[in-house]
Design a protein around this motif. Structure first.
Motif, PDB file in Angstrom:
ATOM      1  N   GLY A  96       9.897  16.431   7.602  1.00  9.52           N
ATOM      2  CA  GLY A  96       9.639  15.296   6.710  1.00  9.52           C
ATOM      3  C   GLY A  96       8.195  15.405   6.253  1.00  9.52           C
ATOM      4  N   TYR A  97       7.782  14.624   5.253  1.00 17.22           N
ATOM      5  CA  TYR A  97       6.390  14.859   4.880  1.00 17.22           C
ATOM      6  C   TYR A  97       5.405  14.181   5.821  1.00 17.22           C
ATOM      7  CZ  TYR A  97       5.816  10.562   2.134  1.00 17.22           C
ATOM      8  OH  TYR A  97       5.721   9.276   1.736  1.00 17.22           O
ATOM      9  N   ALA A  98       5.847  13.127   6.524  1.00 21.15           N
ATOM     10  CA  ALA A  98       5.018  12.628   7.626  1.00 21.15           C
ATOM     11  C   ALA A  98       5.415  13.431   8.861  1.00 21.15           C
ATOM     12  CB  ALA A  98       5.237  11.140   7.837  1.00 21.15           C
ATOM     13  N   GLY A 139       9.945  10.644   9.858  1.00 20.68           N
ATOM     14  CA  GLY A 139       9.259  11.632   9.023  1.00 20.68           C
ATOM     15  C   GLY A 139       9.193  11.184   7.577  1.00 20.68           C
ATOM     16  N   TYR A 140       9.356   9.890   7.336  1.00 14.88           N
ATOM     17  CA  TYR A 140       9.378   9.324   5.990  1.00 14.88           C
ATOM     18  C   TYR A 140      10.570   9.826   5.188  1.00 14.88           C
ATOM     19  CZ  TYR A 140       6.229   6.003   3.787  1.00 14.88           C
ATOM     20  OH  TYR A 140       5.658   4.851   3.327  1.00 14.88           O
ATOM     21  N   ASP A 198       2.394   8.649   1.227  1.00 13.99           N
ATOM     22  CA  ASP A 198       1.756   7.413   1.680  1.00 13.99           C
ATOM     23  C   ASP A 198       0.971   7.674   2.963  1.00 13.99           C
ATOM     24  OD1 ASP A 198       1.198   4.886   2.797  1.00 13.99           O
ATOM     25  OD2 ASP A 198       3.239   4.706   3.570  1.00 13.99           O
ATOM     26  N   ARG A 199      -0.229   8.224   2.807  1.00 19.41           N
ATOM     27  CA  ARG A 199      -1.118   8.193   3.969  1.00 19.41           C
ATOM     28  C   ARG A 199      -2.240   7.240   3.636  1.00 19.41           C
ATOM     29  NH1 ARG A 199      -4.461  12.887   6.904  1.00 19.41           N
ATOM     30  NH2 ARG A 199      -6.194  11.774   5.936  1.00 19.41           N
ATOM     31  N   ALA A 217       0.850  -1.192   0.000  1.00 21.12           N
ATOM     32  CA  ALA A 217       0.000   0.000   0.000  1.00 21.12           C
ATOM     33  C   ALA A 217       0.882   1.238   0.000  1.00 21.12           C
ATOM     34  CB  ALA A 217      -0.920  -0.004   1.215  1.00 21.12           C
ATOM     35  N   ALA A 218       1.918   1.194   0.853  1.00 20.63           N
ATOM     36  CA  ALA A 218       2.835   2.323   0.933  1.00 20.63           C
ATOM     37  C   ALA A 218       3.468   2.588  -0.430  1.00 20.63           C
ATOM     38  CB  ALA A 218       3.903   2.041   1.986  1.00 20.63           C
TER      39      ALA A 218
END
Ligand code: SF4
Ligand code: SF4
Lengths: 186, 722
Positions: B537-539, B374-375, B175-176, B164-165
């Protein structure tokens, strides 16, 4: 506001969370008091709960020679009083739905008391609290009335008002088929 | 926030001499709200009370959740560290003796140092899991890189969420797991659900899902089995296991043919449409039907229902992801939303049903072989620099990327990896191709396992460290929606058990890395460092403080600062996370499962969960109610298939593949394809279906193909005992 247990059998997914939750009600000695049936296990995965319907004139109580089965003012048909139950098992035979269970070790009948510790204060019973599919719900009469309007069954009959073997029940049941009369959005 | 029509104000029942601790379930990604009942005299957890005020699940729980509290004071809890001196007993429960923490730590440090000085830093490995808090997941990544200095860390998300990721990263650049909150589900008009046995695996989604039909909306289910949700669906696409990519291409073909495209959305916000249109041309309903076994008219109907819907959500789970083309399946189903523009607005979007409690958060913060908090990417020097600042190390100290979970076993087998620190996972049940995996575990020079029960994997360890359950520690997890929520501590740890973050701090100190770890004295200390490490990070979790989580009923990431309320809906501005702001529509050629049926192995074997058990069953098999409901595995067979083999219901039969065999009771049901058999995977030792499964890995996500391989059935004569 009085609330009732309301069953929408079409929704059941057979998770038996209602049974697990039943053991968690403080007064239930960790024994579950109801049933979930596989309707036709070799064919499909349909399941349905079989809960005490809390009849207005319950056969179990009528059949009890010791008046051990009391009816709470809320209408809940309680489990046998420990000091009165003589273990004759009349109730288990009298109930047309086979609800009362029997503890052979203690020689005592036990059954669903609608989580009376909770429902006497308006808190939903454990089964209806947890049921993930909304098969078991705890609703006001007004909400049940709305359900009646929402689900227009083919045969024109609102199943919860059908006379049961034992006449009127406090618990209202909606048999499978609720989706028949739904108008699709598009 | 997000209190919808299912939300009711209900007081909880308070028993005398008890208090209620608000928290969430320990198991699946639904993370149902619950209250743990704690006796105020003994300070022990004694039961559960629904959490009516949790907006996602409003008190509802499946039977696992209802009984989850029974894990804490269970008789099987490990109370002290265990050491086994006789390595010849590996793979059994024999030979363990109780030890003090000091003795255990001393032995571990001695062995780790020995191995690393003889064979290099990378001779050690860490295998972890995502059924634990973000704080623990974060620290595990740091522990591997900083305290052990090894590149080999990976985690059980490779058997769960990594496809999924990979798919979301390719399609959206981010990837949320869900582009929208779960409170949107019942308000949509059409749910397209592929490879998810939702009623059993994410049961508390069901009241919202059924409500779509009650409102007149549609449910489309893709599954080789007629699962409880498929039984009531408006349309059930009963495909052959492992053929999702063809089906998705076929539906996209029909969405184009029938004119359900959103041209403006495609032009402005996506790339890749033309190639995809070209590629799916050949996937006519007839051709798709030939590949998938789904009737052509059902494929057309699915496209019609999804295409026409004003709002629709595409959802999927392990059924499509646990394939050697899992990432392609995810992107291919996501194409449906992208070409019709049904994304980036409320009530429309794409979601995966996260399997593990913290499957989302646990994969974002550095347990994956190539990821940092933070991905961030371990291969990106800028990212490495940012993290090194928080970790107080120099960039040249940062190890290189390692390998994926299954590939670590290959390195153990060939002795590149010689030591293992296993936590929060039970790969001796959950990994594919068990005969190989168990051999690899046995082959290790030294293995430690941290768990709260003696799992099948712990049987291979030299040292077992007693960890706490989720109820004896606090921290955050990120649920199925991408909502960061708070797990609260309800009881002091039993015996001498400790939370994994504390074990790691104490081990790091003994490994000479006190400077980087000693300041972490509480779970909150770890949380604060972790938020900082994710910042930018994007997360980005920086703004998701515990106070905000409490006040807002959770915080959806990204949440960049104190004033940011978080992001329940992704892409509302139609900006995706690829550098050009566009999403990618992917042209994906079909390829069949790695192992197709043949004369010798004519059946398709698929695996999955039952509602009563979670993952490897190490926890749920010990809970009396759950055990009683499903004490052993079974093989589901269609009656016509059973008749061909002269097999009866409940007869014990041998099921085998090229890799292994096991004996199961037959469960006859018409609710499965005739060419397919199904076995639940929650069981260990000789009952494990993963003795038979194939380790064909997805090239991007390195996810094994649990969902499809070729198998054969055979009658066995059981000799009567006595
Ligand atoms: S909890 Fe609800 S869905 Fe589950 S078995 Fe009971 S009635 Fe059925
Ligand atoms: S296992 Fe999942 S669905 Fe069941 S109670 Fe726990 S979080 Fe909820």
């Amino acid at each position: 506001m009085k609330k009732r247990l309301y069953l929408e059998l079409e929704n059941c997914i057979g998770c038996r969370s209602c049974l697990a939750a039943c053991t968690q009600c403080g007064g239930h000695e960790e024994r579950n008091r109801n049933y979930v049936y596989d309707v036709n296990p070799l064919v499909n995965r349909q399941t349905m709960p079989l809960m005490c319907l809390h009849c207005e004139n319950p056969a179990c109580a009528r059949s009890c020679p010791a008046q051990a089965i009391q009816i709470h003012e809320s209408g809940a048909v309680l489990s046998a009083l420990v000091e009165k139950c003589i273990g004759c098992q009349n109730c288990t035979i009298a109930c047309p739905y086979g609800i009362p269970k029997f503890d052979t070790e203690q020689n005592l009948m036990y059954k669903c008391d609608l989580c009376i510790d909770r429902t006497k204060d308006g808190i939903p019973p454990m089964c209806a609290s947890v049921c993930p599919s909304n098969t078991l719900q705890w609703l006001t009469d007004e909400e049940i009335e709305n359900k009646k309007k929402q689900f227009n069954l083919d045969n024109g009959k609102w199943v919860t008002s059908m006379p049961y073997l034992e006449g009127e029940t406090n618990v209202k049941v909606n048999l499978p088929g609720i989706l028949q009369g739904i108008t699709k959005l598009y | 926030m997000q209190r919808d029509k299912f939300f009711k104000e209900i007081e909880n029942l308070n028993h005398p001499n008890e208090k209620l601790i608000k928290t969430h379930c320990s198991y699946c990604g639904m993370q149902c709200g619950m209250n743990l009942r704690v006796n105020t005299q003994t300070n022990k957890i004694i039961g559960v009370e629904p959490r009516y005020d949790w907006p996602v699940t409003v008190g509802k729980m499946c039977p696992k959740g209802v009984t989850a509290y029974q894990q804490t004071n269970h008789k099987d809890r490990l109370l002290k560290p265990l050491i086994r001196d006789d390595a010849s007993l590996k793979g059994t429960t024999e030979g363990f003796r109780e030890a003090s923490w000091d003795e255990a730590y001393d032995l571990i440090v001695k062995k780790f140092k020995e191995l690393q000085s003889k064979y290099g830093k990378d001779s050690l490995s860490v295998f972890s899991g995502v059924s634990m808090t973000n704080e623990k997941c974060y620290l595990t990544g740091k522990f591997a890189r900083v305290a052990l200095g090894t590149r080999y860390i990976d985690y059980n998300g490779r058997f769960c969420m990594s496809s999924a990721a990979g798919g979301f990263l390719r399609s959206f650049g981010v990837d949320r797991g869900s582009t929208l909150p779960w409170t949107d589900i019942h308000e949509t008009d059409c749910l397209f659900i592929a490879g998810s046995n939702t009623a059993e695996c994410h049961p508390t989604s069901m009241f919202r899902i059924w409500n779509v039909q009650e409102r007149g909306g549609y449910i489309i289910v893709v599954d080789p089995r007629e699962t409880p949700i498929a039984r009531r669906a408006d349309l059930h696409l009963d495909l052959q296991p492992g053929t999702d990519l063809a089906l998705a291409n076929g539906i996209v073909n029909q969405l184009i043919e029938l004119g359900y495209l959103d041209d403006e959305f495609i032009n402005k916000h996506t790339n890749g449409f033309e190639e995809t249109r070209e590629l799916v041309k050949e996937f006519t309903p007839e051709y798709t039907s030939m590949l998938t076994g789904v009737a052509p008219e059902k494929i057309v109907r699915a496209a019609e229902l999804y295409g026409k819907a004003p709002n629709a959500i595409v959802m999927f789970a392990r059924g499509v992801e646990q394939q050697h083309k899992g990432v392609d399946n995810v992107s291919a189903y996501t194409n449906m939303a992208l070409i019709t523009g049904k994304i980036g607005r409320p009530k429309s979007g794409v979601a995966t049903f996260t399997g593990q409690g913290n499957g989302q958060g646990g994969r974002e913060h550095g347990q994956k072989s190539d990821l940092l908090p933070g991905y961030r990417k371990i291969t990106n020097p800028e990212h490495v620099k940012e993290v090194c600042q928080v970790w107080n190390i120099t960039p040249d100290e940062m190890p290189k990327p390692g390998v994926s979970a299954y590939e670590m076993f290959e390195l153990m087998e060939e002795k590149t990896i010689r030591g293992l620190y296993l936590l929060c996972s039970n790969p001796a049940v959950s990994a594919p191709n068990q005969n190989f995996v168990r051999k690899a575990l046995k082959n290790l020079d030294f293995m430690i396992c941290s768990d709260f029960y003696l799992s099948e994997s712990a049987e291979f360890a030299d040292v077992i460290l007693p960890a706490v359950t989720w109820s004896e520690d606090e921290g955050t997890v990120t649920n199925i929606e991408g909502r960061i929520i708070k797990i609260n501590k309800a009881q002091e740890p039993v015996g001498e058990s400790k939370p994994d973050w504390q074990i790691q701090v104490q081990l790091a100190e003994r490994l000479g890395r006190g400077k980087q770890f000693s300041h972490l004295k509480t779970a909150r200390d770890v949380a604060d460092e972790f938020r900082l490490a994710s910042k930018g990070g994007y997360a980005d979790y920086y703004g998701a403080t515990w106070d905000k989580i409490e006040k807002q009923d959770g915080v959806f990431w990204p949440c960049k600062d104190e004033n940011d309320k978080g992001t329940p809906h992704m892409f509302l501005d139609k900006k995706f996370y690829h550098p050009d702001g566009k999403a990618k529509i992917c042209a994906l050629p079909y390829r069949p499962p790695a192992e197709e049926p043949c004369e010798k192995y004519p059946l398709r074997l698929t695996t999955g969960r039952v509602v009563y058990h979670y993952l490897s069953g190490n926890q749920t098999r010990r809970i009396p109610f759950l055990h009683d409901m499903c004490p052993e595995p079974y093989v589901e067979v269609h009656p016509e298939t059973a008749a061909k083999y002269y097999m009866e219901h409940e007869e014990r039969v041998r099921l085998y593949t090229r890799r292994g065999e096991a004996v199961y009771k037959v469960k006859i049901t018409e609710a499965i394809r005739k060419d397919t058999v199904f076995v639940p995977y929650h069981f260990g030792h000789e009952d494990s279906i993963n003795l038979l499964t194939i380790a064909a890995l997805d090239p991007i996500s390195r996810m094994p193909e649990f969902k499809a391989c070729a198998a054969q059935l055979e009658k066995v004569e059981i000799k009567k005992v006595q």
